[in-house]
Design an enzyme around this catalytic site. Structure first.
Site, mmCIF file in Angstrom:
data_model
loop_
_atom_site.group_PDB
_atom_site.id
_atom_site.type_symbol
_atom_site.label_atom_id
_atom_site.label_comp_id
_atom_site.label_asym_id
_atom_site.label_seq_id
_atom_site.Cartn_x
_atom_site.Cartn_y
_atom_site.Cartn_z
ATOM 1 N N ARG A 15 -10.938 4.739 3.914
ATOM 2 C CA ARG A 15 -11.219 3.475 3.221
ATOM 3 C C ARG A 15 -12.721 3.162 3.255
ATOM 4 N NH1 ARG A 15 -7.830 1.405 -0.069
ATOM 5 N NH2 ARG A 15 -8.688 -0.632 0.414
ATOM 6 N N GLU A 75 -1.650 8.803 -3.323
ATOM 7 C CA GLU A 75 -2.703 8.093 -4.048
ATOM 8 C C GLU A 75 -3.818 9.040 -4.508
ATOM 9 O OE1 GLU A 75 -4.153 4.922 -1.628
ATOM 10 O OE2 GLU A 75 -5.269 3.949 -3.251
ATOM 11 N N ASP A 95 -13.629 1.605 -6.731
ATOM 12 C CA ASP A 95 -14.458 0.655 -5.999
ATOM 13 C C ASP A 95 -15.310 1.242 -4.882
ATOM 14 O OD1 ASP A 95 -11.375 -0.081 -6.106
ATOM 15 O OD2 ASP A 95 -11.943 0.421 -4.060
ATOM 16 N N TRP A 117 -1.206 -4.942 -9.751
ATOM 17 C CA TRP A 117 -2.600 -4.605 -10.081
ATOM 18 C C TRP A 117 -2.725 -4.325 -11.566
ATOM 19 C CZ3 TRP A 117 -2.428 -4.971 -4.933
ATOM 20 C CH2 TRP A 117 -3.632 -5.123 -4.238
ATOM 21 N N TRP A 174 -4.970 -2.396 -13.876
ATOM 22 C CA TRP A 174 -4.921 -1.123 -14.618
ATOM 23 C C TRP A 174 -3.782 -0.253 -14.126
ATOM 24 C CZ3 TRP A 174 -9.172 3.215 -14.124
ATOM 25 C CH2 TRP A 174 -9.410 3.526 -12.790
HETATM 26 C C1 9WN Z 1 -8.939 -3.064 -4.881
HETATM 27 C C2 9WN Z 1 -4.430 -0.544 -6.513
HETATM 28 C C3 9WN Z 1 -5.925 -0.419 -6.479
HETATM 29 C C4 9WN Z 1 -6.455 0.450 -7.633
HETATM 30 C C5 9WN Z 1 -7.933 0.770 -7.462
HETATM 31 C C6 9WN Z 1 -8.144 1.386 -6.102
HETATM 32 C C7 9WN Z 1 -7.664 0.424 -5.015
HETATM 33 C C8 9WN Z 1 -8.085 -1.924 -4.342
HETATM 34 C C9 9WN Z 1 -8.341 -1.758 -2.853
HETATM 35 O O1 9WN Z 1 -6.298 0.154 -5.222
HETATM 36 O O2 9WN Z 1 -8.458 -0.747 -5.075
HETATM 37 O O3 9WN Z 1 -8.628 -3.264 -6.228
HETATM 38 O O4 9WN Z 1 -7.889 -2.631 -2.109
HETATM 39 O O5 9WN Z 1 -8.979 -0.817 -2.447
HETATM 40 O O6 9WN Z 1 -9.466 1.697 -5.896
HETATM 41 O O7 9WN Z 1 -8.336 1.625 -8.484
HETATM 42 O O8 9WN Z 1 -6.262 -0.219 -8.830
HETATM 43 O O9 9WN Z 1 -3.841 0.693 -6.622
#
Ligand code: 9WN
Length: 722
Positions: free
Chosen positions: A209, A410, A173, A36, A38
């Site tokens: 979620r 997390e 998100d 991923w 960031w």
């Molecule tokens: C979609 C990976 C990512 C983070 C995001 C977090 C979550 C993903 C998801 O996980 O998003 O990108 O499937 O929910 O919200 O900040 O980068 O850790």
């Protein structure tokens, strides 16, 4: 240096090792089996402290997947892990775009651009800078092309407010910020393709979620991107979700600043980046700030209005230095309210992702309430940048304490710290490492250990100036008044000192004249115990400030050997050093740590000035010019008791006290080790904690576990409290 923190740094490293794929690090095996965007930026920051090579590999792998138009994709898929996440390449169909990279599978959106910040950290933390130069040269044009893509393709009005076009691009998100925009989309008339979510089938509870309704919107937006073959101009016309948010743009500001520094290191021209910084920080200040509730909002470009939703994103402009000082003061007030866990508020762990007072605040649902370590980490730095030291320290404590108590998860419950989401989460581990190094383990950072001046004989600091001409008890009154003026102007609200400005000010010259009058001050005129206590505490704190200015201390009082014993004020014909004041007068001649003789020998005439009673709370009021001391304050003779109560409460609820109940352990400031006897030994210290700690769970923990609690000590940060 604290062994306990070190031990947890090792555990954090083990989490990163477990998630290391061979060339990059997955966020967590339960939910996120690919790379991923960031996340990798944050992860590289952790590695930068102990494994430069891995930090470089992490970002190199990510940037190999950069799109031809400069976009850095949100996900780089691992071909051998396909089938475990949704959506994957078959759904994204990025092959529809001529810009997609040739040899990698990626998603078709981006994420907050933290990477230049990470690259600069890698350089700064590298033991051997030469080893990093090639990497800098390789990544610099790629970073530039990423930022150019943002300013070229995502800059609707050309004003530098960069927009995102999908909630996944925000990094937050499931944030309530997006509800209003998504809820407006009518998807009843369109066909959403069949899809199967994997996240709700994992070990993480589906309740944490996003709901199906919002996933449908997420998928719907993807359908638009595919229809537009990922052409940004087409998407800008079609997409109902175009948002200029404070988090994304503030991170971009921070990265622009870092990019300027990297450009300077490489002797590259940086005017273009400076212009970006000015544009975006200006847009944040003028377009996103909402004075109604004192926070930064996201801007809905389609609707042409602000989305007035109080989330943690609204504070992150501090991280990018984009807030004006007035705005910073205002958002600090809001941050320091029940909504976002006021400093020392009950059981509240900073820093919730959504205003805790809102009806739809959710403790467990991700981005709708819980604490996230990466957001904490950015806010902590933003607060430091604007001088909110104490609040920054308390966030640092939570960044360390939450994982130590509950594991590297997390996200965490804002009220009891319980851990949620994926276990062994990489950025929690890496930012724990960074915070531990920056706050506790990097001893001597900036020269805190280097001795520059050795004071071999007494140095009287109030000998040179002409006295002010006052006499009698007025000297002590004027002295306190002068200190009060200095504190009002040059001690920040957070307890740090603006040494640079004091030095040049008239107020300091005025103070020096009054300090010179102390030469004729008859100490027996100080009568009540309260008066004496306030006089000596204030004098201690000010002679330290004076000494720091006099000896041009830049990083730490440790630069001047003999600082506390050799600098003195002549008071009524006798020299008083900070050690005389602390160990002689205030501690009533108790032994100084690691010394065998008492401050005042048998016939020392200064003995008669010792206070009648010893008050251990002085340890939370005396400020030795260092970051691990209490914040500096002015103490009044009339209210000294209340003020010492507050100072004690503040200190004991700051990052200098960390609880790890799972291991029956507490980590305390070195002050408790040095002055163990002053606090009545171990049981006295625990009693003190029980009295002053505000969190009920922690109080109860001490009560129940008292006999089995192990106490360890934190590293003492001697860097200057500036
Ligand atoms: C979609 C990976 C990512 C983070 C995001 C977090 C979550 C993903 C998801 O996980 O998003 O990108 O499937 O929910 O919200 O900040 O980068 O850790």
């Amino acid at each position: 240096m604290s062994d306990s923190v070190r031990k947890y740094v090792k555990k954090a490293q083990a989490v990163l090792n477990k998630n290391w794929s061979g060339s990059y690090t997955i966020p967590a095996s339960s939910l996120y089996p690919h790379q991923w965007n960031w996340d990798s930026g944050f992860i590289a920051i952790g590695y930068s402290h102990y494994d430069t090579r891995k930090a470089i590999n992490e970002l190199t792998h990510l940037f190999h997947a950069q799109w031809k138009n400069g976009m850095l994709p949100q996900i780089v898929f691992n071909k051998s892990s396909l089938g475990k996440y949704f959506p994957e390449p078959d759904f994204w169909r990025t092959d529809l775009s001529p810009n997609a990279p040739d040899n990698c599978l990626t998603s078709g959106i981006t994420m907050p651009p933290i990477h230049a910040v990470a690259v600069l950290k890698i350089y700064e933390n590298a033991q051997r800078k030469e080893d990093v130069k090639d990497f800098l040269k390789w990544i610099y044009p790629r970073l530039l092309s990423y930022h150019r893509y943002l300013y070229g393709e995502r800059n609707m009005d050309g004003d530098g407010l960069i927009y995102i076009r999908h909630p996944w691009e925000s990094g937050m998100d499931n944030s309530p910020s997006w509800d209003r925009v998504l809820d407006k989309i009518d998807i009843t008339t369109v066909t959403i393709p069949q899809y199967e979510r994997k996240d709700t089938q994992s070990s993480v509870s589906a309740d944490m979620r996003p709901t199906k309704k919002y996933y449908d919107y997420f998928v719907y937006l993807l359908e638009i991107f595919k229809k537009c073959s990922y052409d940004e101009r087409e998407i800008a016309k079609e997409c109902p979700f175009l948002i200029g948010g404070p988090l994304f743009n503030a991170i971009l500001c921070a990265s622009n600043e870092a990019l300027i520094k990297i450009g300077d290191i490489l002797h590259e021209p940086v005017e273009e980046i400076q212009e970006w910084y000015t544009l975006t920080s200006g847009a944040i200040r003028t377009k996103l700030y909402n004075d109604n509730h004192g926070i930064f909002d996201a801007y809905d470009i389609r609707a042409g209005s602000l989305l007035e939703i109080e989330t943690s994103a609204g504070f992150i402009p501090l991280f990018g230095g984009a807030a004006s000082s007035k705005q910073a003061g205002r958002i600090y007030q809001y941050l320091n309210s029940k909504s976002f866990c006021a400093l020392h508020q009950g059981n509240c762990f900073t820093f919730p992702s959504y205003d805790t007072q809102k009806e739809d605040f959710k403790r467990e649902n991700y981005w709708r309430g819980p604490v996230w370590i990466n957001i904490n980490w950015m806010l902590m730095q933003g607060l430091r940048r604007y001088g909110f030291k104490q609040r920054a320290d308390s966030i640092a404590r939570d960044i360390l304490e939450l994982p130590m108590r509950f594991g590297f998860y997390e996200y965490y419950d804002s009220f009891d710290g319980r851990a949620y989401g994926s276990k062994d989460f990489s950025w929690t581990a890496s930012l724990f490492i960074d915070t531990a190094y920056e706050n506790y383990l990097k001893a001597g950072k900036g020269g805190a250990d280097k001795v520059r001046t050795v004071l071999s004989k007494e140095n009287i600091l109030n000998e040179e100036s002409e006295p002010s001409g006052i006499s009698g008890i007025r000297i002590s009154q004027e002295m306190l008044q002068a200190v009060r003026i200095l504190q009002a102007k040059y001690y920040t609200e957070q307890g740090t000192v603006d040494y640079e400005s004091i030095k040049l000010s008239d107020k300091y010259s005025d103070y020096k004249k009054i300090a010179a009058s102390l030469r004729d001050f008859d100490l027996s005129l100080l009568y009540g115990e309260q008066d004496k206590l306030a006089f000596w505490i204030n004098l201690y704190n000010t002679i330290v400030v004076d000494g720091i200015i006099e000896y041009k201390v830049t990083e730490s009082v440790k630069e001047v050997a003999g600082f506390f014993s050799k600098i003195q004020y002549n008071i009524g014909g006798q020299g008083f050093s900070p050690d005389d004041i602390e160990h002689g007068i205030l501690r009533k001649n108790r032994l100084k740590p690691n010394r065998l003789w008492r401050q005042f020998g048998l016939n020392n005439p200064k003995k008669k000035f010792m206070l009648k009673h010893f008050d251990p709370r002085i340890h939370f009021a005396l400020v030795c010019g260092s970051r691990s001391c209490a914040p500096i304050k002015y103490y009044t003779p009339e209210n000294i008791d209340d003020e010492l109560e507050t100072a004690t409460k503040n200190f004991l609820n700051s990052s200098e006290v960390i609880f790890i109940p799972a291991e029956n352990r507490i980590l305390l400031s070195q002050i408790f080790k040095w002055y163990k006897k002053d606090f009545g030994g171990r049981s006295g210290a625990l009693k003190l904690l029980q009295k002053y700690i505000l969190d009920d769970d922690k109080k109860e923990f001490i009560g129940k576990t008292r006999n089995n609690i192990r106490i360890d000590y934190l590293y003492y940060d001697w860097n200057l409290n500036k």
